[in-house]
Design a protein around this motif. Structure first.
Motif, mmCIF file in Angstrom:
data_model
loop_
_atom_site.group_PDB
_atom_site.id
_atom_site.type_symbol
_atom_site.label_atom_id
_atom_site.label_comp_id
_atom_site.label_asym_id
_atom_site.label_seq_id
_atom_site.Cartn_x
_atom_site.Cartn_y
_atom_site.Cartn_z
ATOM 1 N N THR B 368 -22.085 10.533 -30.808
ATOM 2 C CA THR B 368 -21.031 9.113 -30.680
ATOM 3 C C THR B 368 -20.301 9.327 -32.245
ATOM 4 O O THR B 368 -18.932 8.470 -31.719
ATOM 5 C CB THR B 368 -21.454 7.541 -29.682
ATOM 6 O OG1 THR B 368 -22.549 7.344 -30.737
ATOM 7 C CG2 THR B 368 -21.978 8.636 -28.267
ATOM 8 N N ARG B 391 -19.937 7.709 -21.766
ATOM 9 C CA ARG B 391 -19.556 9.143 -22.246
ATOM 10 C C ARG B 391 -21.032 10.445 -23.226
ATOM 11 O O ARG B 391 -20.838 10.982 -22.558
ATOM 12 C CB ARG B 391 -19.153 9.119 -23.829
ATOM 13 C CG ARG B 391 -17.347 8.189 -23.379
ATOM 14 C CD ARG B 391 -16.426 8.522 -22.914
ATOM 15 N NE ARG B 391 -16.207 9.955 -23.108
ATOM 16 C CZ ARG B 391 -14.885 10.016 -23.977
ATOM 17 N NH1 ARG B 391 -13.806 8.439 -24.256
ATOM 18 N NH2 ARG B 391 -14.460 11.143 -24.514
ATOM 19 N N LEU B 428 -16.760 15.837 -27.809
ATOM 20 C CA LEU B 428 -16.413 14.039 -27.280
ATOM 21 C C LEU B 428 -14.597 14.085 -27.140
ATOM 22 O O LEU B 428 -14.250 13.086 -27.109
ATOM 23 C CB LEU B 428 -17.425 13.346 -27.954
ATOM 24 C CG LEU B 428 -18.664 13.351 -26.884
ATOM 25 C CD1 LEU B 428 -19.075 12.468 -28.183
ATOM 26 C CD2 LEU B 428 -18.476 12.872 -26.129
#
Lengths: 320, 520
Positions: B368, B391, B428
């Motif tokens: 992330t 996510r 992402l």
């Protein structure tokens, strides 16, 4: 063994504190009194305060050797400004001065790509010189007695420096673990080029880190100056070593990428325990430096052993 | 040159070194498999093969770096065994690896005589005068234009090559093994190295010459050996073979369509990224191509072709020299990675360990890091834990990343799973184009196929992928189109229909003229 080493990384500092406490409890009947313990913790506050900032710097893969000079500079500014603009504004101004030194460190390290060791060592000498110049080479006595309340006062029976220490801990805990800035700091310390290709502004992260270290040094200086009621252009010689000891002993990895803020807090208290213990057995102040140096080396030695063992274990294919 | 035998007095067919059934295995792979190989006195023996053919392992066995599991090495008719690089040196073998073994902060002469410096009369101090003059002597015999007092850090790659050769000669080496000596050299420097190599041969030194460029092998070598998948395919006299035979031996049978099915039809494609007249210093010159929506495009090229630097520049890791990039029809500037990420371009490095992973951090944080700021309230002030986990879980299930938990440190994952994390990191950002350098380097076969399937699935959903790889099957079967660069210029282009593994290899090694030049 692996499990032990993992625990050590997290809680190793407890072993030190426990050993120290047992020793002191036997050495003196006074140790196990609330007053003594609170005093020890309060005295540990400077090391912990600057330790938070240093933890951030070490996590980012660098460190800051200029903290003690920044403290001296802030102290001198406090002493000069308090009579002129009053206590609150003087504190604010000296914190701004301290932080600007940090920003300068950060700019040199990130934009000019000078390594942190040279940058902050050089900056330390320069700032010490500036502090002496501004103070005219002598200590400056602060006459405003009410300033003392920060460093020596108590609230609800607990010394005020402990509140500062805890409050700043909460702030830094938030910064390190709860903000994207904190995440970026750890990432930069872990692998700078990888962070760059993830689109992170690495320079801004570094500038932020060194600004925060200097800010903690400024805050520690406020507490210290308030206790002595003197602006000291040569405050805290050798203090940077104490701060580094606290950071490493606390379990923040020197290789960067992993902060242990709890450890820093506790290590600050531990170093204060050493000082207290040495006072107790009436040893001269020189022994304090000697013992802090020894503790630092011991902490690094154990850290080295730990890393080597983990590497060997990994080479043997043991799951870690 | 002391002790180097006179070539005249020796039979050209005299054998210097021979191996019998040489085998070296690593966990999960037989790197060298029962190889019978021989080198004659005073010959240049070219060793060629695709990546992973076993050349490097073989020369490391000769260099004493690897100890073979099975088989013999026979030198001068006697069996020898090298259990260290030192023993290999004692037997007068010198290996010049691609990463040189030189100390940059020492002079040329000091590097040549490192560890064996001539001493003054008392035997305590280094006799610099004698060392420098002896180094100069060696360099002069081979006609190398080098100052013995220069620091190695200050000289060019070609000159470092010369220092390595001089070092080998100072050891009185009888066999010098050179691993792709010319990959990063200019034409002129290549000429110089060739001269030196021929000069060495004339002095009776034997040379094993590894190169990806066939023309060099044909110009230089007396014999050529082809390896493939750890085995020796065959050895030929240069005079009795030709390039297409060698290419055929190198390629063997590449099973087509081993990977997932081809992508969408090539009609009505919408361009996403256009590169025009693009140049990168010391890498590529005047390159133009278009990446279409939902296609997998490969840029192929051997070391020195400039493909890696081309793609790095496209992402803003290194600067361009000239040229334009159009993204979704708009002219854009990409000066640094941040610019590319903002446009919606993702990038996965070939150097997973040094430029990709955050080794001290967890899988979750590794993944992330790229969006952590966007994931927080108030410009990064408060990370939204729940959202971060959500996510993360999304990517973890899409890419099927195997780990003990999100908190596990990334370095304890397998190579394949680490690579998935790096790909996941770019996904992402909801990127539209993905640049992949060596997407499956150092990953086991199963994970390779998995990553290929995954890339195809992503492309089917509209993601455009541009990749480079040094693995032939990957280039033949994964992309919709493949553009080949050679020495910084476009050499050939293949579509799925015209793709041919032999022609592809030929184009990569500079043999694209004639019938190999497909679809330029």
């Amino acid at each position: 063994m692996i499990r032990f080493l993992k625990l050590y990384e997290k809680f190793g500092i407890f072993i030190f504190i426990f050993a120290g406490a047992v020793f002191l409890a036997f050495a003196t009947p006074n140790f196990l009194k609330m007053g003594t313990i609170l005093n020890i913790i309060a005295q540990g506050s400077y090391a912990a305060l600057v330790g938070y900032g240093m933890t951030l710097a070490v996590t980012s893969g660098g460190f800051d050797l200029s903290v003690e000079s920044v403290m001296a500079l802030a102290s001198v500014f406090l002493a000069i400004l308090i009579p002129v603009i009053g206590i609150p504004l003087a504190i604010l101004a000296s914190l701004i001065v301290a932080t600007s030194v940090g920003v300068l460190n950060g700019l040199i390290i990130s934009k000019l790509k000078v390594n942190p060791l040279i940058t902050t060592l050089g900056m330390s000498t320069i700032i010490k010189g500036v502090a002496l110049l501004v103070a005219g080479g002598k200590m400056i006595v602060i006459l405003q007695k009410q300033f003392m309340v920060i460093g020596t006062g108590r609230t609800l029976g607990i010394p005020n420096p402990i509140y500062v220490m805890v409050a700043l801990f909460i702030v830094f805990y938030f910064i390190v673990y709860r903000t994207s800035f904190g995440r970026h700091v750890a990432a930069v310390g872990s692998n700078e080029s990888a962070v760059k290709i993830s689109g992170v502004n690495v320079d801004a992260v570094k500038i932020g880190v060194y600004a925060l270290v200097a800010l903690t040094a400024g805050l520690a200086s406020v507490v210290r100056t308030s206790q002595a009621l003197i602006g000291m252009p040569s405050m805290a010689p050798g203090f940077v070593l104490v701060v580094l000891t606290v950071t490493i002993l606390g379990g923040t990895s020197l290789t960067g990428g992993r902060a242990n803020l709890w450890g820093t807090l506790l290590a600050g208290v531990f170093v204060s325990m050493i000082y207290y213990g040495l006072n107790l057995i009436n040893l001269q102040i020189f022994y304090q430096m000697l013992s802090v140096g020894l503790v630092l080396m011991l902490a690094l030695f154990i850290e080295g052993l730990r890393l080597r063992y983990l590497k060997a274990a990994k080479a043997k294919g043991i799951k870690v | 040159m002391p002790n180097v035998r006179d070539a005249q007095t020796m039979s050209v067919t005299g054998e210097l070194l021979r191996t019998e059934g040489l085998t070296k295995t690593f966990p999960g792979v037989v790197a060298v498999d029962g190889v019978d190989f021989d080198v004659r006195v005073g010959e240049i023996h070219a060793l060629v093969g695709e990546n992973g053919a076993g050349k490097s392992t073989l020369i490391k066995v000769f260099g004493g770096v690897y100890i073979p599991d099975k088989g013999k090495i026979i030198m001068d008719g006697k069996e020898v065994a090298f259990s260290s690089t030192h023993q290999s040196q004692e037997s007068k073998i010198a290996v010049i690896y691609q990463e040189f073994n030189l100390v940059p902060d020492l002079s040329v002469a000091e590097n040549i005589f490192i560890g064996r410096e001539p001493k003054t009369a008392l035997g305590t101090l280094i006799d610099f005068r004698r060392m420098n003059s002896r180094a100069a002597e060696i360099l002069a015999t081979l006609d190398m234009p080098l100052n013995v007092k220069s620091f190695v850090a200050d000289i060019s790659v070609a000159e470092r090559q010369m220092v390595e050769i001089a070092k080998a000669l100072s050891h009185e080496s009888r066999l010098i093994i050179m691993d792709e000596p010319t990959a990063t050299l200019t034409e002129k420097e290549v000429r110089k190295i060739f001269e030196i190599v021929k000069n060495l041969r004339a002095r009776g030194v034997s040379i094993i010459y590894i190169s990806h460029r066939l023309e060099e092998a044909f110009e230089l070598a007396d014999r050529i050996t082809v390896m493939r998948d750890g085995r020796k395919v065959g050895t030929r006299q240069i005079a009795e073979t030709n390039k297409s035979e060698i290419i055929e031996m190198m390629v063997g049978k590449v099973v087509k369509d081993y990977f997932a099915q081809a992508g969408t039809s090539t009609e009505a494609r919408e361009p996403l990224l256009e590169v025009r007249n693009y140049s990168v210093a010391d890498a590529v010159e005047d390159i133009s191509f278009t990446l279409y929506k939902g296609e997998i495009l490969a840029l192929a090229g051997i070391l020195g072709s400039g493909v890696h630097r081309m793609l790095q520049s496209l992402f803003g890791v290194i600067p361009k020299k000239s040229g334009d990039i159009f993204f979704q029809g708009r002219k854009v500037n990409i000066d640094r990675p941040r610019d590319a990420i903002r446009l919606g371009i993702g990038y996965v490095t070939e150097d997973r360990k040094n430029a990709g992973l955050l080794p001290a951090m967890s899988v979750l944080h590794n993944l992330t890091i790229i969006i952590i700021r966007a994931l927080s309230f108030l410009r990064g002030l408060f990370i939204r834990d729940g959202e971060e986990r959500r996510r993360f879980e999304g990517i973890r299930t899409t890419l099927d990343i195997k780990m003990s938990g999100p908190g596990q440190r990334i370095i304890y994952l397998s190579g394949g799973n680490q690579q998935k994390v790096l790909i996941g990191r770019t996904l992402l950002t909801d990127c539209k184009a993905l640049i992949l350098l060596e997407p499956t380097r150092g990953i086991d076969v199963g994970a390779k196929a998995e990553i290929h399937r995954m890339l195809r699935a992503l492309a089917d959903k509209g993601l455009s992928v541009i990749l480079t790889s040094s693995e032939l099957p990957e280039l033949v079967n994964l992309p919709d189109r493949c553009i080949v660069l050679y020495k910084g210029r476009k050499a050939a282009e293949f579509t799925r229909e015209t793709m041919d593994s032999e022609k592809l290899v030929a184009a990569q090694i500079g043999q694209s003229s004639g019938e190999g030049r497909a679809h330029v």
